[in-house]
Design a protein around this motif. Structure first.
Motif, short mmCIF file in Angstrom:
data_model
loop_
_atom_site.label_atom_id
_atom_site.label_comp_id
_atom_site.label_asym_id
_atom_site.label_seq_id
_atom_site.Cartn_x
_atom_site.Cartn_y
_atom_site.Cartn_z
N TYR A 20 -3.21 -8.11 -3.54
CA TYR A 20 -4.03 -8.16 -4.76
C TYR A 20 -4.13 -6.79 -5.44
O TYR A 20 -4.30 -6.72 -6.65
CB TYR A 20 -5.45 -8.64 -4.41
CG TYR A 20 -5.51 -10.11 -4.12
CD1 TYR A 20 -5.76 -11.02 -5.14
CD2 TYR A 20 -5.29 -10.59 -2.84
CE1 TYR A 20 -5.81 -12.38 -4.88
CE2 TYR A 20 -5.33 -11.94 -2.57
CZ TYR A 20 -5.59 -12.83 -3.59
OH TYR A 20 -5.62 -14.18 -3.33
N GLY A 22 -1.89 -3.85 -4.51
CA GLY A 22 -0.58 -3.19 -4.63
C GLY A 22 0.31 -3.78 -5.71
O GLY A 22 1.03 -3.04 -6.40
N ALA A 105 -4.06 -1.37 9.85
CA ALA A 105 -3.00 -1.36 8.83
C ALA A 105 -2.87 0.02 8.18
O ALA A 105 -1.75 0.48 7.88
CB ALA A 105 -3.27 -2.42 7.77
N SER A 127 -6.70 2.02 -0.19
CA SER A 127 -7.50 1.04 0.56
C SER A 127 -8.95 1.49 0.64
O SER A 127 -9.23 2.67 0.84
CB SER A 127 -6.96 0.90 1.99
OG SER A 127 -5.60 0.55 1.97
N PRO A 165 -10.46 -9.02 -10.00
CA PRO A 165 -9.53 -10.15 -10.10
C PRO A 165 -9.98 -11.18 -11.14
O PRO A 165 -11.15 -11.54 -11.21
CB PRO A 165 -9.56 -10.76 -8.68
CG PRO A 165 -9.98 -9.63 -7.80
CD PRO A 165 -10.93 -8.81 -8.62
N CYS A 269 -14.89 -6.98 -1.56
CA CYS A 269 -15.67 -5.79 -1.89
C CYS A 269 -17.13 -5.89 -1.46
O CYS A 269 -17.69 -4.90 -0.98
CB CYS A 269 -15.64 -5.55 -3.40
SG CYS A 269 -14.02 -5.06 -3.96
N1 LIG Z 1 -8.57 -7.55 -3.66
C1 LIG Z 1 -9.45 -6.84 -4.31
O1 LIG Z 1 -10.07 -7.33 -5.26
C2 LIG Z 1 -9.72 -5.39 -3.95
C3 LIG Z 1 -10.46 -4.61 -4.84
C4 LIG Z 1 -10.70 -3.27 -4.55
C5 LIG Z 1 -10.21 -2.74 -3.35
N2 LIG Z 1 -9.50 -3.51 -2.47
C6 LIG Z 1 -9.00 -2.86 -1.25
O2 LIG Z 1 -7.60 -2.66 -1.35
C7 LIG Z 1 -7.00 -2.79 -0.05
C8 LIG Z 1 -5.91 -3.85 -0.10
O3 LIG Z 1 -6.51 -5.10 -0.42
P1 LIG Z 1 -5.70 -6.32 -0.97
O4 LIG Z 1 -6.73 -7.27 -1.49
O5 LIG Z 1 -4.59 -5.89 -1.87
O6 LIG Z 1 -5.07 -6.90 0.41
P2 LIG Z 1 -3.99 -8.06 0.55
O7 LIG Z 1 -4.26 -8.68 1.87
O8 LIG Z 1 -3.93 -8.88 -0.67
O9 LIG Z 1 -2.58 -7.29 0.63
C9 LIG Z 1 -2.28 -6.36 1.59
C10 LIG Z 1 -0.77 -6.38 1.84
O10 LIG Z 1 -0.48 -5.32 2.75
C11 LIG Z 1 0.54 -5.76 3.64
N3 LIG Z 1 0.52 -4.90 4.81
C12 LIG Z 1 -0.34 -4.91 5.86
N4 LIG Z 1 -0.03 -3.94 6.73
C13 LIG Z 1 1.04 -3.28 6.23
C14 LIG Z 1 1.81 -2.17 6.66
N5 LIG Z 1 1.52 -1.52 7.79
N6 LIG Z 1 2.86 -1.79 5.92
C15 LIG Z 1 3.17 -2.45 4.78
N7 LIG Z 1 2.45 -3.48 4.29
C16 LIG Z 1 1.39 -3.90 5.01
C17 LIG Z 1 0.21 -7.22 3.87
O11 LIG Z 1 1.37 -7.93 4.30
C18 LIG Z 1 -0.27 -7.67 2.50
O12 LIG Z 1 0.78 -8.21 1.71
C19 LIG Z 1 -8.14 -3.13 0.91
O13 LIG Z 1 -8.59 -1.93 1.49
C20 LIG Z 1 -9.21 -3.68 -0.01
O14 LIG Z 1 -10.49 -3.45 0.52
C21 LIG Z 1 -9.24 -4.83 -2.76
#
Ligand SMILES: NC(=O)c1ccc[n+]([C@@H]2O[C@H](COP(=O)([O-])OP(=O)(O)OC[C@H]3O[C@@H](n4cnc5c(N)ncnc54)[C@H](O)[C@@H]3O)[C@@H](O)[C@H]2O)c1
Length: 427
Positions: A20, A22, A105, A127, A165, A269
């Motif tokens: 979400y 990256g 991770a 993260s 989102p 969050c």
């Molecule tokens: N989703 C949101 O709305 C949001 C908002 C703000 C902050 N965040 C933060 O951003 C971070 C990521 O969240 P997200 O929602 O994108 O997570 P997500 O689960 O959607 O995506 C994470 C991705 O990382 C990959 N991954 C895991 N370990 C890995 C590694 N060692 N090497 C390479 N890839 C790896 C997974 O396969 C997955 O595709 C978290 O810390 C989250 O708290 C998320």
């Protein structure tokens, strides 16, 4: 193409974690002219992305195809890091056992960076995590795996993600982006990177301030949601309409920010991130972060409150919860997106089932909904289901719902979002 243009090598960035956070970042960078490697450990995800298929609400398949045309490529090969000017880590930070932060991770991604990094690279952690992760965990792992020194041989910074989102109003470009480096040069390197596609990158004095700013933002929402949730409960007892109270208070043009009650908190969050801060405060200082713990207690009680209210409404019709058919409308954690992570709908359904209710659901964004107890039947014919069941509970007000129509046909309707007209009962 001019001579100058042809001799300038295209700058490249590796974004670790294509979820979400990256993936939208990869889109913004590739559109700004960066060569983007989307590094992930999930092979099926990488294959889908390279085949032009999106797995998140905010990006369509067409947008993934556009990214591929512009110079984006998903990969599981960490060697792409060697030739990258910038590496950004967007990997998950869930909770581990007993609610402790799980940095598995982040540590794994840091090792991958350390084993592949070249001198001069800018490394940024996005993260969400507790203060001290960037300079206390990530830095040490990269340094020991690479033999390089942060601040000397590579730049290291923290930049919290603020993605909302499903928002049509705020995206990466118009949301200010905090950047705090281990030194000024690292901060400036991060600001320069984001400055290519973010209108307002904001330099912070250090990594820990940037990390804590993110947690303050999330805790602020957590606490204020808990405040209105607690007020919703006693206003109902006092026969005061909390929604009218909030409408009135919201007319104040300064010093008040509108938050609304609901069936609980979902997503990443709010339910998870403040734990990172409270856990660390308790671990390092030995005392609780009382606001977070109280907010958690109140917000976690909301699914129970919803079930109690449904039971009371059914009671007025001389029906027990046990054996009643309940239709849950909207089971995602936010309106108009498909994301079900940490959705309080799960707890509501579990609690209803535990009391013997027969639960069904309808959600235009969700095809199948599995709980630990098994799959919940999905209603295809909303109109018929609304008329048939003993009670309808609106958990998420997706914009496709015609709430006046639903409210007028349901025998009993509890609206947890304060948007349906009478005869629906509001939380
Ligand atoms: N989703 C949101 O709305 C949001 C908002 C703000 C902050 N965040 C933060 O951003 C971070 C990521 O969240 P997200 O929602 O994108 O997570 P997500 O689960 O959607 O995506 C994470 C991705 O990382 C990959 N991954 C895991 N370990 C890995 C590694 N060692 N090497 C390479 N890839 C790896 C997974 O396969 C997955 O595709 C978290 O810390 C989250 O708290 C998320």
């Amino acid at each position: 193409m001019s001579i100058e243009e042809s001799t300038v090598p295209q700058r490249s960035v590796t974004i670790i974690g294509q979820g979400y956070v990256g993936l939208p970042l990869a889109q913004a960078a590739v559109r700004a002219g960066w060569l983007v490697h989307g590094l992930d450990v999930t092979v099926s995800l990488v294959e889908a992305l390279n085949g032009g298929m999106s797995h998140i609400d905010d990006l369509s398949d067409d947008e993934i195809s556009e990214m591929l045309d512009l110079g984006y490529c998903a990969t599981v090969n960490p060697a792409v890091i060697c030739n990258s000017d910038v590496v950004v880590m967007c990997v998950p930070t869930p909770l581990g056992e007993a609610g402790s932060p799980d940095l598995g991770a982040v540590k794994a991604a840091s090792r991958t960076v350390g084993e592949n990094i070249s001198e001069g690279t800018t490394v940024i952690l996005e993260s969400t995590t507790y203060p001290g992760t960037t300079d206390g965990v990530v830095q040490l792992i990269i340094e020991s795996a690479s033999g390089l020194e942060a601040g000397e041989d590579f730049h290291l910074a923290y930049s919290p993600e603020r993605i909302d989102p499903g928002s049509q109003k705020y995206g990466i470009k118009n949301t200010p982006k905090l950047v705090g480096g281990v030194n000024d040069a690292a901060t400036q390197a991060g600001v320069a990177f984001y400055g290519d596609f973010v209108d307002d990158p904001v330099a912070m004095s250090g990594t820990r301030e940037a990390e804590t700013a993110k947690l303050l933002e999330n805790t602020f929402r957590h606490v204020n949601i808990a405040l209105v949730n607690e007020m919703a409960k006693f206003c109902n007892e006092l026969n005061i309409d909390i929604w009218e109270v909030i409408r009135g208070a919201s007319t104040k043009p300064f010093g008040f920010m509108r938050f609304t009650p609901g069936p609980g908190v979902g997503g990443h969050c709010i339910p998870i991130d403040p734990n990172y801060l409270s856990f660390e405060v308790r671990k390092q200082l030995g005392y609780p972060f009382r606001f977070v713990e109280l907010a958690q207690e109140i917000n976690n009680s909301m699914p129970h409150y919803v079930v109690d209210r449904v039971a009371t409404l059914l009671n007025a019709h001389r029906k027990p919860l046990n054996g009643s058919e309940i239709l849950l409308l909207g089971v995602t954690y936010k309106a108009d997106i498909a994301d079900q992570r940490e959705s309080p709908a799960r707890d509501v359904a579990d609690l209803l089932q535990a009391k013997g209710a027969i639960v069904r659901f309808h959600d235009p964004m969700v095809d199948t909904w599995n709980l630990d107890s098994g799959p919940i039947p999905r209603e295809e014919d909303l109109d018929r289901a609304v008329r048939e069941v003993d009670a309808v509970v609106l958990l998420q007000a997706h914009k496709t719902y015609q709430l006046d129509h639903i409210a007028s046909r349901a025998t009993v309707m509890l609206d947890t979002r304060g948007v349906a007209p009478l005869p629906a009962q509001r939380l």
